[in-house]
Scaffold this motif. Structure first.
Motif, PDB file in Angstrom:
ATOM      1  N   ILE A 125      52.786  22.258 104.041  1.00  0.00           N
ATOM      2  CA  ILE A 125      51.555  23.028 102.769  1.00  0.00           C
ATOM      3  C   ILE A 125      53.290  24.115 102.234  1.00  0.00           C
ATOM      4  CG2 ILE A 125      50.415  24.553 101.617  1.00  0.00           C
ATOM      5  CD1 ILE A 125      47.732  23.385 103.940  1.00  0.00           C
ATOM      6  N   PRO A 126      53.543  24.720 102.827  1.00  0.00           N
ATOM      7  CA  PRO A 126      54.766  25.147 102.048  1.00  0.00           C
ATOM      8  C   PRO A 126      55.998  24.622 101.567  1.00  0.00           C
ATOM      9  CG  PRO A 126      54.836  26.076 104.490  1.00  0.00           C
ATOM     10  CD  PRO A 126      54.282  25.218 104.104  1.00  0.00           C
ATOM     11  N   LYS A 130      53.010  22.426  95.162  1.00  0.00           N
ATOM     12  CA  LYS A 130      52.812  22.193  93.526  1.00  0.00           C
ATOM     13  C   LYS A 130      54.636  23.142  93.540  1.00  0.00           C
ATOM     14  CE  LYS A 130      50.806  22.340  89.665  1.00  0.00           C
ATOM     15  NZ  LYS A 130      49.671  22.690  88.842  1.00  0.00           N
ATOM     16  N   GLU A 131      54.290  24.166  94.555  1.00  0.00           N
ATOM     17  CA  GLU A 131      54.878  25.060  94.187  1.00  0.00           C
ATOM     18  C   GLU A 131      56.266  25.570  95.808  1.00  0.00           C
ATOM     19  OE1 GLU A 131      53.150  29.062  94.179  1.00  0.00           O
ATOM     20  OE2 GLU A 131      51.884  28.697  92.355  1.00  0.00           O
ATOM     21  N   GLY A 132      56.431  23.989  96.342  1.00  0.00           N
ATOM     22  CA  GLY A 132      56.331  23.853  97.778  1.00  0.00           C
ATOM     23  C   GLY A 132      58.002  23.909  97.899  1.00  0.00           C
ATOM     24  N   LEU A 133      59.103  23.743  98.729  1.00  0.00           N
ATOM     25  CA  LEU A 133      60.111  23.688  99.006  1.00  0.00           C
ATOM     26  C   LEU A 133      61.095  22.135  98.142  1.00  0.00           C
ATOM     27  CD1 LEU A 133      62.631  25.938  99.958  1.00  0.00           C
ATOM     28  CD2 LEU A 133      62.056  24.277 101.722  1.00  0.00           C
ATOM     29  N   VAL A 134      59.868  21.317  98.264  1.00  0.00           N
ATOM     30  CA  VAL A 134      60.241  20.005  97.592  1.00  0.00           C
ATOM     31  C   VAL A 134      60.299  19.983  95.906  1.00  0.00           C
ATOM     32  CG1 VAL A 134      60.415  17.427  97.692  1.00  0.00           C
ATOM     33  CG2 VAL A 134      59.697  18.727  99.726  1.00  0.00           C
ATOM     34  N   ASN A 135      59.482  20.573  95.384  1.00  0.00           N
ATOM     35  CA  ASN A 135      59.297  20.809  93.618  1.00  0.00           C
ATOM     36  C   ASN A 135      60.302  21.805  94.012  1.00  0.00           C
ATOM     37  OD1 ASN A 135      57.461  18.920  92.764  1.00  0.00           O
ATOM     38  ND2 ASN A 135      55.791  19.648  93.618  1.00  0.00           N
ATOM     39  N   PRO A 147      56.245  19.539  88.869  1.00  0.00           N
ATOM     40  CA  PRO A 147      56.468  19.659  89.684  1.00  0.00           C
ATOM     41  C   PRO A 147      55.922  18.339  89.985  1.00  0.00           C
ATOM     42  CG  PRO A 147      55.239  21.958  88.719  1.00  0.00           C
ATOM     43  CD  PRO A 147      55.535  21.519  87.843  1.00  0.00           C
ATOM     44  N   LEU A 148      56.554  17.625  90.913  1.00  0.00           N
ATOM     45  CA  LEU A 148      55.260  15.841  90.950  1.00  0.00           C
ATOM     46  C   LEU A 148      54.238  16.700  91.659  1.00  0.00           C
ATOM     47  CD1 LEU A 148      57.954  14.548  93.213  1.00  0.00           C
ATOM     48  CD2 LEU A 148      57.207  14.191  90.522  1.00  0.00           C
ATOM     49  N   GLU A 149      53.114  16.258  91.399  1.00  0.00           N
ATOM     50  CA  GLU A 149      51.746  16.778  91.928  1.00  0.00           C
ATOM     51  C   GLU A 149      51.494  15.714  93.538  1.00  0.00           C
ATOM     52  OE1 GLU A 149      49.267  18.881  90.988  1.00  0.00           O
ATOM     53  OE2 GLU A 149      50.116  19.134  89.169  1.00  0.00           O
ATOM     54  N   PHE A 150      51.491  14.218  93.484  1.00  0.00           N
ATOM     55  CA  PHE A 150      51.564  13.638  94.155  1.00  0.00           C
ATOM     56  C   PHE A 150      51.715  14.244  95.816  1.00  0.00           C
ATOM     57  CE2 PHE A 150      55.605  11.603  93.904  1.00  0.00           C
ATOM     58  CZ  PHE A 150      56.288  11.646  94.663  1.00  0.00           C
ATOM     59  N   LEU A 151      52.696  15.249  95.837  1.00  0.00           N
ATOM     60  CA  LEU A 151      52.809  15.323  97.052  1.00  0.00           C
ATOM     61  C   LEU A 151      52.542  16.016  98.121  1.00  0.00           C
ATOM     62  CD1 LEU A 151      56.782  16.958  96.386  1.00  0.00           C
ATOM     63  CD2 LEU A 151      55.258  14.670  96.687  1.00  0.00           C
ATOM     64  N   LEU A 152      51.238  17.656  97.769  1.00  0.00           N
ATOM     65  CA  LEU A 152      50.355  17.417  98.469  1.00  0.00           C
ATOM     66  C   LEU A 152      49.284  17.199  98.071  1.00  0.00           C
ATOM     67  CD1 LEU A 152      49.822  19.040 101.048  1.00  0.00           C
ATOM     68  CD2 LEU A 152      49.684  21.350  99.081  1.00  0.00           C
ATOM     69  N   PHE A 153      47.778  17.400  99.330  1.00  0.00           N
ATOM     70  CA  PHE A 153      46.536  16.730  98.265  1.00  0.00           C
ATOM     71  C   PHE A 153      46.776  15.773  98.117  1.00  0.00           C
ATOM     72  CE2 PHE A 153      46.828  21.827  98.455  1.00  0.00           C
ATOM     73  CZ  PHE A 153      46.545  22.254  99.829  1.00  0.00           C
TER      74      PHE A 153
ATOM     75  N   ILE B  45      57.137  27.054 108.887  1.00  0.00           N
ATOM     76  CA  ILE B  45      56.140  28.093 108.870  1.00  0.00           C
ATOM     77  C   ILE B  45      56.745  29.173 109.981  1.00  0.00           C
ATOM     78  CG2 ILE B  45      54.325  26.278 108.063  1.00  0.00           C
ATOM     79  CD1 ILE B  45      53.735  26.890 110.938  1.00  0.00           C
ATOM     80  N   TYR B  46      57.426  29.128 110.636  1.00  0.00           N
ATOM     81  CA  TYR B  46      57.244  29.829 111.714  1.00  0.00           C
ATOM     82  C   TYR B  46      58.264  31.226 110.745  1.00  0.00           C
ATOM     83  CZ  TYR B  46      56.936  26.639 115.766  1.00  0.00           C
ATOM     84  OH  TYR B  46      56.577  25.371 115.895  1.00  0.00           O
TER      85      TYR B  46
END
Lengths: 287, 290, 369
Positions: A125-126, A130-135, A147-153, B45-46
């Motif tokens: 998840i992190p 949408k605000e994650g590390l990859v984006n 941000p790419l939407e298709f990455l999560l969920f 996450i850690y």
């Protein structure tokens, strides 16, 4: 004096049977029975025979959509985990010359198996959000501006989570069967003028088939039986057969759920049966 | 690129055996990418679980504290994490002991063929591949039918065993097929009773395999979810707690839980491996000091 | 280990073993005297190991009795039989030190630690392993492992020691060395040794009694020289080697000898030596020791007319050190070989393709059953 051999065998497996009969055979019998009975809609089951549950299962377009989506995830996960698992195992067995190092790296691959699957799934998840590390990284580099939407969920996230969890089930058995290949066989093939591709085709792939089959059994049965990863990682966008089953159970619809379950078990058994046809699993394990 | 640059690989292209083939570098890349993908998210996450009260579910990290760990064990909304932990560990230990004993005994049977052994074998495969939730529902209905209310020490224990035992037996099966029968005969020849043969010869020689079964049993149980969901009764195990948290907790508490369960897993592995190391050391020490 | 309790004589009375439909051993009878070194010799699958395992008590005979010291032991546990077995690859317990391996038998019968270690240490000294007493089997060489296995088997004070291919895991040189050691141990312990092997050299070098087997049957049992020099039939002669076996037809029987003729062989006299009922026209096999054959040039005057002789051709020559093996044209299907002493051969060396006359003294011919 000495007991007949079969009797001794059955004596030794009796504790195992004492678990398998009440906790595998009987529950299956119960489910099969429930699948042909009527429910009262409040979690109760009434002793009236009916085929309506099956008619509902096969009559509903939803069933086919569910199977389509579940089998799609199964195949995608199987393909990716097999490819990654095969090459990782191959690298460790045939390219890492120092055996101790190879075993060390193998253990590095297996350690996450001992940690919680759910936590490992959540850990995406992190990264993928949408605000994650990859984006964040992609935006920071200016490769994308939204941000790419298709990455999560999404289906993508589901497959990522499956492959992340299950590749280990491929690596371990494939590593085992590859490690048992006599290195002199490969050298003999080289001496006979085989190219590296020939060696792969005629020696390594056939001799590690049993490992691939064993890994496939784990991956296929786990993905087919999952409802948790699909639910969390697709954000509710996708479903699976078992997820639908779980919905039925939550509203106490036991007989329809049971009919669904019987069909699912048959489909899984069929798939496993196909895999087992390619290899004598019992002989391979004992080898 | 000028031709004066001396590249060691280009200069001796014929001596293939000297250097590593190009596939080595490609596969090493694949391997590193795999390991990064395997561990990267977990480390994220850690890390995020150690944020302070301002922390959210994503980077960047906000502060550094043990706030969310405290939150995890004290807040009501995170559920009964402590109880879940206790139950899960107790259940996993119970499952481990039963799995080790039963798989070992069943493994003894499978060393030679006996009438009907295939039935047992395929029953095990069936139990292994059966969808967990389906099995859980079946066990739940069975208990309901007999009027017994499900509890984590009965129905959940059985449901988990139907999954850990096939694993355990298959491992024992593989381990024992490599066990030289003449060791047993030698023991018998020297006057050992069947019990002495098992305790003094078979068990010590198979210790690594038995530890592997124990590790598998513990992990599979500690992490079991689908089979337990319908069978645990009113009290949750840890994975069930995590499951409900993923649905309604959106704070780094979730990550803190991940960190804690991982630590517990590693402590268990550490104890197991440490025990083996200790046994090995004792053996060699005994050999050296006399 | 006291002599009066020993009674290590063995009698197999009609012992047979059947696995489902396969007959591994066919009702055999044999007496092995106390304190003998007995070798069962035969190719793999001839039933020799099955017999050993039946004597040891690891397998029950389908029928027949096994008597050790006059007592029927069928159905008894190995330890009650007072036999001990040394397994093919030794089956040393990999997790126990040399000393614990040797003390194992005492441990399982509840001998206190100090006492059993004392006994084990004595045994360790006997097999000269004192420095290695605390090593694990994995850290020992093949020869050392064999000695541990021997000591472990001997510590129970058995009256019979059973050895299953004890030398097969060793390399050539060590094999010869350990062969001597086995014989020495047997003399030291003074108990019956039964040794199973497929190597005839091993059998005749060690045994007081050689038992040659084929397909579950005993073909011949006797002293080493007896089976080597006077093989009973074609199978024994060929398996033990050193003999040329030829077949032919009986032309005439006259009392103590008969006249035989074979392909390429003119009629010559063969001593009957008590062999029964041979009549004119019968097909018979004879054996001639390869070292009894003399090879002469066709023009040589040394050809005695009374002795059998045949004209043949040198096919191949193998130098063996103290003798030279000269392979000649086969007679019918039978190989024909002469062992010529090194000095004799090189006094007039033959070449491949040379025509020679092979001859031997007619009373060196052995009529086979």
């Amino acid at each position: 004096m000495r007991l007949p051999r079969s009797l001794v065998g059955w004596f030794y497996v009796s504790p195992l049977m004492l678990v398998l009969i009440p906790f595998f055979v009987l529950p299956m019998v119960v489910i099969i029975t429930a699948s042909v009975l009527e429910g009262d809609g409040f979690g109760g089951i009434m002793p009236f025979f009916t085929t309506q549950n099956y008619i509902d299962v096969f009559g509903s377009g939803l069933t086919f959509n569910l199977y389509f989506s579940t089998i799609k995830f199964t195949i995608l996960t199987w393909v990716f985990s097999l490819i990654i698992g095969f090459w990782v195992a191959y690298f460790l067995v045939f390219h890492v010359k120092n055996q101790l190092l190879a075993i060390g790296l193998f253990l590095v691959c297996t350690v996450p198996f001992w940690t919680s699957n759910i936590i490992r799934m959540i850990s995406w998840i992190p990264l993928l959000g949408k605000e994650g590390l990859v984006n964040m990284i992609l935006q920071g580099l200016g490769i994308i501006d939204k941000p790419l939407e298709f990455l999560l969920f999404s289906d993508f996230a589901v497959v990522v989570a499956y492959v992340h969890q299950l590749t280990i089930f491929m690596i371990v058995p494939i590593f085992n069967s590859m490690a048992r290949i006599d290195k002199r066989v490969v050298e003999a093939a080289l001496d006979a003028g085989a190219s590296r591709f020939d060696i792969m085709r005629y020696i390594i792939v056939p001799l590690s088939k049993s490992g691939m089959a064993l890994g496939s059994i784990f991956v296929v049965s786990i993905v087919m039986g999952d409802f948790f990863v699909v639910r969390v990682m697709s954000g509710g966008g996708s479903a699976s057969v078992v997820a639908a089953l779980y919905e039925d159970i939550s509203v106490l619809q036991y007989p329809p759920a049971a009919a669904n379950a019987v069909v699912l078990v048959l489909v899984v058994m069929l798939m496993i049966g196909l895999i087992l046809r390619t290899v004598d699993i019992r002989r391979e394990i004992a080898r | 690129m000028t031709t004066t640059v001396e590249h060691p690989h280009r200069r001796r292209p014929t001596r293939r055996r000297e250097g590593r083939p190009w596939t080595f570098y490609v596969l090493a890349g694949v391997f590193i990418a795999y390991v990064l993908a395997l561990y990267g998210p977990m480390f994220c996450i850690y890390l995020l679980s150690f944020q302070d009260i301002r922390g959210g579910l994503v980077f960047p990290m906000k502060g550094f504290s043990l706030h969310w760990f405290n939150d995890l064990f004290t807040q009501v909304r995170t559920g009964d994490v402590k109880g879940g932990f206790q139950r899960s560990i107790q259940l996993a230990l119970l499952v481990t002991v039963i799995t080790v004993v039963v798989s070992f005994i069943a493994g003894l049977a499978f060393r030679r063929r006996f009438r009907g052994d295939s039935i047992v074998f395929y029953l095990m495969i069936g139990s292994l591949v059966a969808p967990g939730l389906v099995l859980g529902i079946g066990v739940g209905l069975l208990f309901q039918y007999f009027g017994v209310s499900p509890h984590w020490t009965t129905s959940a224990l059985g449901a988990q065993l139907s999954w850990t035992l096939p694993f355990g037996v298959l491992i024992m099966f593989a381990v024992m097929s490599r066990f030289d029968r003449s060791w047993e005969e030698a023991a018998r020849d020297l006057g050992a009773t069947p019990w002495q043969t098992i305790w003094l010869v078979i068990v010590p020689i198979l210790t690594p395999g038995i530890v592997a079964v124990a590790l598998f049993g513990f992990t599979l149980s500690y992490d079991e979810f689908a089979r337990t969901l319908q069978t645990s009764g009113s009290l949750n195990t840890l994975p069930l707690e995590i499951w409900s948290m993923t649905l309604n907790v959106t704070s780094p508490s979730l990550y803190a839980l991940g960190t804690v369960t991982t630590i517990v897993s590693f402590v268990i592995i550490g104890i197991c491996l440490g025990t083996i190391a200790l046994i090995q050391k004792r053996r060699t020490q005994r050999a050296a000091t006399h | 280990m006291s002599t009066e309790r020993r009674q290590g004589d063995i009698e197999l009375a009609g012992v047979g073993k059947r696995y489902d439909d396969i007959v591994a051993v066919e009702g055999i009878n044999l007496k092995i005297p106390d304190g003998a070194y007995c070798c069962f010799l035969g190719p793999s699958g001839c039933g020799k190991t099955t017999i050993l395992r039946m004597i040891a008590g690891h397998e029950d005979p389908t029928f027949g009795d096994i008597l050790i010291g006059g007592e029927n032991v069928v159905g008894m546990a190995p330890i009650e039989r007072r036999t001990a077995m040394m397994f093919q690859s030794y089956a040393l317990f990999p997790h126990l030190s040399v000393r614990d391996n040797i003390a194992f038998a005492l441990r399982v019968r509840g001998v206190p630690k100090a006492e059993r270690y004392k006994a084990a240490d004595e045994m360790i000294e006997k097999v000269q392993l004192t420095e290695l007493a605390h090593r694990l089997p994995g850290q020992l060489s093949g020869g050392q492992q064999q000695r541990v296995a021997l000591a472990r088997a001997a510590i129970t004070g058995p009256r019979v020691l059973l050895l299953d291919e004890p030398l097969s895991a060793l390399d050539e040189q060590l094999r010869i060395q350990m062969r001597q050691e086995l014989r020495r141990m047997q003399q030291d312990l003074g108990i019956t040794f039964i040794h199973v092997t497929h190597t005839q050299l091993e059998a005749i070098a060690l045994a007081d009694l050689v038992v040659v087997m084929e397909r579950g049957k005993i073909k011949q049992a006797g002293g080493a020289r007896e089976v080597y020099v006077s093989p009973h039939d074609r199978y024994v002669a060929e398996f033990l080697g050193g003999q040329n076996v030829l077949s032919g037809k009986v032309e005439k029987v006259n009392g103590a000898s008969l006249v035989m003729r074979g392909p390429k062989l003119e009629g010559f006299e063969v001593p009957v030596a008590g062999k029964t009922a041979v009549t004119q026209g019968d097909k018979v096999d004879i054996a001639v020791r390869r070292d009894d054959i003399r090879l002469l040039r066709p023009e040589s005057a040394a050809i005695a007319p009374g002795n059998p002789h045949l004209s043949t051709r040198v096919q191949a020559i193998e130098y063996q050190g103290y003798f030279v093996k000269v392979m000649l044209d086969a007679i019918g299907d039978d190989e024909f070989v002469a062992y010529v002493t090194e000095r004799d051969f090189f006094s007039d060396p033959l070449k491949v393709g040379d025509i020679v006359v092979a001859t031997w003294q007619s009373d060196h011919t052995l009529l086979l059953a």
